[in-house]
Design a protein around this motif. Structure first.
Motif, PDB file in Angstrom:
ATOM      1  N   ALA A 133      -7.678  11.621  -1.711  1.00 53.90           N
ATOM      2  CA  ALA A 133      -7.644  10.253  -1.209  1.00 53.90           C
ATOM      3  C   ALA A 133      -7.729  10.273   0.316  1.00 53.90           C
ATOM      4  CB  ALA A 133      -6.352   9.570  -1.653  1.00 53.90           C
ATOM      5  N   LEU A 134      -8.254   9.213   0.868  1.00 52.52           N
ATOM      6  CA  LEU A 134      -8.329   9.082   2.315  1.00 52.52           C
ATOM      7  C   LEU A 134      -6.907   8.922   2.857  1.00 52.52           C
ATOM      8  CD1 LEU A 134     -10.062   8.712   4.867  1.00 52.52           C
ATOM      9  CD2 LEU A 134     -10.098   6.265   4.355  1.00 52.52           C
ATOM     10  N   GLU A 135      -6.548   9.787   3.770  1.00 47.74           N
ATOM     11  CA  GLU A 135      -5.198   9.732   4.348  1.00 47.74           C
ATOM     12  C   GLU A 135      -5.196   8.831   5.573  1.00 47.74           C
ATOM     13  OE1 GLU A 135      -4.275  13.777   5.218  1.00 47.74           O
ATOM     14  OE2 GLU A 135      -4.082  14.323   3.107  1.00 47.74           O
ATOM     15  N   THR A 136      -4.032   8.296   5.881  1.00 48.36           N
ATOM     16  CA  THR A 136      -3.881   7.395   7.021  1.00 48.36           C
ATOM     17  C   THR A 136      -4.350   8.045   8.312  1.00 48.36           C
ATOM     18  OG1 THR A 136      -1.968   6.469   5.887  1.00 48.36           O
ATOM     19  CG2 THR A 136      -2.259   5.860   8.178  1.00 48.36           C
ATOM     20  N   ARG A 137      -4.040   9.309   8.500  1.00 46.99           N
ATOM     21  CA  ARG A 137      -4.424  10.027   9.721  1.00 46.99           C
ATOM     22  C   ARG A 137      -5.935  10.042   9.895  1.00 46.99           C
ATOM     23  NH1 ARG A 137      -6.264  14.835   9.859  1.00 46.99           N
ATOM     24  NH2 ARG A 137      -5.505  15.372   7.805  1.00 46.99           N
ATOM     25  N   LEU A 138      -6.665  10.349   8.831  1.00 48.91           N
ATOM     26  CA  LEU A 138      -8.123  10.389   8.903  1.00 48.91           C
ATOM     27  C   LEU A 138      -8.700   8.982   9.086  1.00 48.91           C
ATOM     28  CD1 LEU A 138     -10.703  12.014   8.827  1.00 48.91           C
ATOM     29  CD2 LEU A 138     -10.632  11.916   6.333  1.00 48.91           C
TER      30      LEU A 138
END
Length: 197
Positions: A133-138
């Motif tokens: 899943a797309l992480e907040t950091r990315l």
């Protein structure tokens, strides 16, 4: 199944003979809409493969209606030939749907076929490769690269944020219309009209 989908589900005789031809066509349209066009095409290909396998192995093997022994043999041959379990499962689904739509006893529902399928999964099964899943950091890094003075970047920012906040699939995100988005005192409410899940 024939052509572009579930024509067998809507017979032109029997119960459907009393309906108008326009209504029968609409019934057929909804039957086709039960699955994606790509799914119907894959099923057609799978059923042709199954019929060819039956013809190649014995004149006594019938693809429709097939016996549980025929289907179990076919699944075994697929697995032994190196087909992935996902392909075997889809071919079994195609056989099952064809029998259901043709109003034949479904060999895929037999204990014999179910046991062979369980064995194939146990011997040849592999873990599903899930995408991270797309992480907040990315997401933060991607958003930082966007230029708010460019209309395309504003659009991309909105799509990324709505998709992330709503945990949407790509197909769900691109299917959204402006009318599917409503602002409420509690936040934004999205109406997802179609979802794979």
């Amino acid at each position: 199944m024939s052509g572009d989908g579930a024509e067998v589900a809507v017979r032109r005789d029997g119960d459907y003979a009393v309906l108008s031809s326009d209504l029968v066509e609409r019934v057929a349209d909804y039957a086709r809409a039960a699955r994606a066009a790509s799914t119907w095409r894959a099923y057609e290909t799978d059923l042709r493969h199954f019929a060819a396998w039956c013809a190649e192995h014995s004149p006594q093997l019938v693809a429709l209606p097939a016996s549980p022994a025929t289907v179990a043999g076919y699944l075994t041959a697929l697995a032994d030939s190196g087909y992935k379990p996902a392909t075997v499962r889809r071919r079994l689904a195609a056989i099952s749907v064809a029998h259901q739509l043709g109003r034949h006893p479904n060999p895929a529902a037999s204990p014999e076929v179910a046991t062979v399928w369980d064995g194939i999964r146990r011997v040849h099964g592999t873990a599903v490769k899930r995408k991270n899943a797309l992480e907040t950091r990315l997401l933060t890094q991607v958003l930082a690269e966007l230029d708010d003075s460019r209309l395309a970047d504003l659009r991309d920012r909105a799509l990324l944020l709505v998709g992330f906040a709503g945990c949407l699939r790509r197909s769900e995100l691109v299917a959204l219309d402006l009318t599917d988005i409503a602002e409420t005192p509690d936040g934004v409410v999205l109406t997802i009209r179609r979802s794979k899940t």
